[in-house]
Structure formats: structure tokens, C-alpha cells
Design a protein around this motif. Structure first.
Motif, PDB file in Angstrom:
ATOM      1  N   GLN A 132      28.552 -64.983  52.102  1.00 46.10           N
ATOM      2  CA  GLN A 132      28.062 -63.595  51.405  1.00 46.10           C
ATOM      3  C   GLN A 132      28.550 -62.663  52.482  1.00 46.10           C
ATOM      4  OE1 GLN A 132      23.773 -64.660  50.630  1.00 46.10           O
ATOM      5  NE2 GLN A 132      24.397 -64.677  48.508  1.00 46.10           N
ATOM      6  N   ALA A 133      28.494 -63.063  53.692  1.00 42.72           N
ATOM      7  CA  ALA A 133      28.757 -62.162  54.964  1.00 42.72           C
ATOM      8  C   ALA A 133      30.425 -61.800  54.691  1.00 42.72           C
ATOM      9  CB  ALA A 133      28.550 -62.525  56.165  1.00 42.72           C
ATOM     10  N   ARG A 134      31.027 -62.963  54.528  1.00 41.28           N
ATOM     11  CA  ARG A 134      32.512 -62.555  54.189  1.00 41.28           C
ATOM     12  C   ARG A 134      32.858 -61.703  52.865  1.00 41.28           C
ATOM     13  NH1 ARG A 134      32.441 -68.062  56.053  1.00 41.28           N
ATOM     14  NH2 ARG A 134      33.119 -68.883  54.264  1.00 41.28           N
ATOM     15  N   ALA A 135      31.964 -61.968  52.034  1.00 41.57           N
ATOM     16  CA  ALA A 135      32.111 -61.365  50.711  1.00 41.57           C
ATOM     17  C   ALA A 135      31.878 -59.936  50.688  1.00 41.57           C
ATOM     18  CB  ALA A 135      31.327 -61.943  49.687  1.00 41.57           C
ATOM     19  N   VAL A 136      31.239 -59.396  51.784  1.00 35.59           N
ATOM     20  CA  VAL A 136      31.019 -58.042  51.724  1.00 35.59           C
ATOM     21  C   VAL A 136      32.000 -57.084  51.551  1.00 35.59           C
ATOM     22  CG1 VAL A 136      29.823 -56.223  53.088  1.00 35.59           C
ATOM     23  CG2 VAL A 136      28.714 -58.192  52.873  1.00 35.59           C
ATOM     24  N   SER A 137      32.318 -56.035  50.638  1.00 35.32           N
ATOM     25  CA  SER A 137      32.969 -55.112  50.686  1.00 35.32           C
ATOM     26  C   SER A 137      34.676 -55.523  49.772  1.00 35.32           C
ATOM     27  CB  SER A 137      33.741 -54.522  52.004  1.00 35.32           C
ATOM     28  OG  SER A 137      34.258 -55.234  52.722  1.00 35.32           O
TER      29      SER A 137
END
Length: 313
Positions: free
Chosen positions: A173-178
Motif C-alpha cells: 500500500q505504501a508503494r501504491a500511493v500516488s
């Protein structure tokens, strides 16, 4: 009727030419409806139906056909009308959607017509049973309504829309941000299913209704100087859509240097007749049969992790 269906399996030459063939049928009244021939396995007179306890009202019974037991759905009742009252002369259209086989009970079956997807349009507002339609067209000056079968099946046999525990974690989810994903599908229920799945992964979702709309949107972004392969993580496109199908959309994307680097996943309910050779011909990166939220999430996660180009069965 057997003669009408004799050549169904020989019609794959239409794929990739932005063309389709519709099997026309009627329900309770004189309104014409259509279903893509690629979804049709067989048409037959309504067989003897067996009632089972706790069946949804839409399911008129089960039929024993060619060694299998299939649910038979009353398509008129499924779209908000009354059930067909006399089924002795009715027909059943055996279809395959999303790896599931079922029969749709209809009053009569007319013929097959050959059309271009550009002749298929989103339903106009105010059309009867609008929320059960994905598209409309005209044949011999008659309106033909194309029913959102995915919506009907989701109401009768709801599919799991949530991703299984452990597929997505905080790191993903952190890598998916933006990061953004464009989804293109004419079915309202399919757009909602895909959107919920991708939102669990954590990406931003842009949802459009058909291939023509998607191509116009992509080209407008490119004209603004946006590099689409960086702006979007991927495009997830249905194949059957009004105005422009997913095969043609993919080919147009690949033929435009400004768009050609975009990762394209074709996401289809054409499970039984899916043409993998055509997917490669038009230049799609991957394909997936609907609707498998875990598999769809893994495709997105693979791209987030940079794991692309892997051959999949």
C-alpha cells in the motif's frame, strides 16, 4: 435453431476487427435484446426443469444437459419484469461468463446479426430497465438492448469482491500511493468490483465506460504533454464494449508512439472462447478472466514491484 448456431465456433475472425455478432431474442414483449455470440455455447428449446429448495426467484429451476446440471435463469424476471408465464415453447440460451455456465430462459430467439462495435452505443438515459443495460443498437430500425449479464449474475450469485488476507500488506500500500490505474469497462457492476479491488491495493482509480472514451482520454492527456507510461501504472480493459472494443483500443494504444509504453491488461468474461493469440497480436501485455480479485491484485502488485514480462497460463 441448430442451423442458426452451427457456425458460432467459426466466427473468431471477427475478433480484432472491432466487430461482433449478436444473437437476437425476445423476452415477454416485442422488445429485441442481444447477446454476444462469443458468450453463447448452445441454444435449445426449454428442457424439463427441476425445482430445488432455496433457489433464488430468478432461477426457474435446473436442467440436466449433456451430463451436467445447469441453473436456468428467467431473464425477464432478472431484469425487473414478471416471470415468463408459459415456458413450454420458450428457449434457453446456454452461456459462459466468468468461467461459469448457465442458461437464460427467453421467449423466442430470432437470428444472428453482424455489427461493428461503433454501432453499439451506451444506453440513453430514460431507457426502460436502464440499470440492467450496458449498450443499445439498432437493427432494421428496431432498438436492440444489450443486457448487463454481469450485473444479473452478481445479484443471483454474488462473487467475492474482497482480496484474501495476506495478498496486500502495508508495504504494498505504501508503494501504491500516488500510482494510478485506468480501468475501462462498460458494465457498471464490473467497474465497481474492479475499483473496490484496486482501492484495497491502494492505487488511485480512473474509471471509464468504453474503449472510444478511453482512447480519447489517453490522447487528450498525451496532447497535454503527459507521458502516459509514467502517469499510469497500467490500463485494465474489458474486451466487449460499445463504440470500441478492448482489442481495438489496445491496438490503437500500441500504434500511438505517445501511448505505446502503457502496460495493458485485458480483463474479460470471455472465458470459454478467449483468444490468446489475438491478445498477443494486438499487443496486450497480459490477460485475466473475470472476476478474480486475488489474481487481479497480484497483477497490480507485480507491476508495483517491477515484476513484469512473466508468461502466465
Amino acid at each position: 435453431m441448430a442451423g442458426v448456431m452451427d457456425s458460432v465456433n467459426q466466427r473468431t475472425q471477427l475478433v480484432g476487427q472491432n466487430r461482433l455478432e449478436l444473437l437476437l431474442f425476445r423476452l415477454a414483449g416485442n422488445q429485441l435484446y442481444g447477446i454476444n455470440v462469443f458468450k453463447v455455447k448452445e441454444v435449445l428449446q426449454c428442457p424439463r426443469l427441476t425445482m430445488l429448495p432455496k433457489l433464488p426467484p430468478v432461477v426457474r429451476g435446473v436442467a440436466h444437459i449433456r451430463g451436467g446440471t445447469l441453473p436456468i435463469l428467467d431473464l425477464n424476471r432478472a431484469t425487473g419484469g414478471p416471470g415468463l408465464d408459459d415456458i413450454s415453447g420458450a428457449f434457453v440460451i446456454i452461456t459462459e461468463y466468468n468461467n461459469q455456465v448457465q442458461g437464460f430462459l427467453v421467449r423466442s430467439v430470432e437470428r444472428i446479426v453482424n455489427l461493428n462495435w461503433s454501432e453499439i452505443h451506451p444506453p440513453p438515459r430514460g431507457t426502460g430497465r436502464e440499470h440492467y443495460l450496458t449498450a443499445v443498437t439498432r437493427v432494421d430500425d428496431q432498438m436492440v438492448e444489450i443486457i448487463d449479464v454481469e450485473k444479473i449474475l452478481a445479484e443471483v450469485v454474488p462473487v467475492t469482491e474482497s482480496i484474501s488476507a495476506g495478498v496486500v500488506n502495508e508495504q504494498v500500500q505504501a508503494r501504491a500511493v500516488s500510482r494510478r490505474v485506468l480501468i475501462v469497462d462498460d458494465s457498471m457492476i464490473a467497474r465497481k468490483q474492479i475499483t473496490r479491488c484496486l482501492q484495497e491495493v491502494g492505487v488511485e482509480v480512473i474509471a471509464l465506460n468504453d474503449g472510444r472514451q478511453a482512447l480519447n482520454w489517453l490522447q487528450a492527456k498525451a496532447a497535454e504533454g503527459v507521458k502516459l507510461s509514467e502517469y499510469l501504472l497500467m490500463m485494465i480493459s474489458d474486451i466487449e464494449m460499445p463504440e470500441m472494443d478492448g482489442y481495438t483500443l489496445t491496438a490503437e494504444v500500441r500504434n500511438d508512439p505517445r501511448l505505446s509504453g502503457l502496460h495493458v491488461l485485458l480483463h474479460t468474461s470471455l472465458s470459454g472462447v478467449f483468444n490468446q493469440a489475438m491478445v498477443k497480436k494486438v499487443g496486450a501485455d497480459d490477460f485475466l478472466a473475470k472476476f478474480k480479485p486475488d489474481e487481479l491484485a497480484k497483477r497490480v502488485i507485480d507491476l508495483l514491484d517491477g515484476n513484469v514480462g512473466v508468461e502466465r497460463a
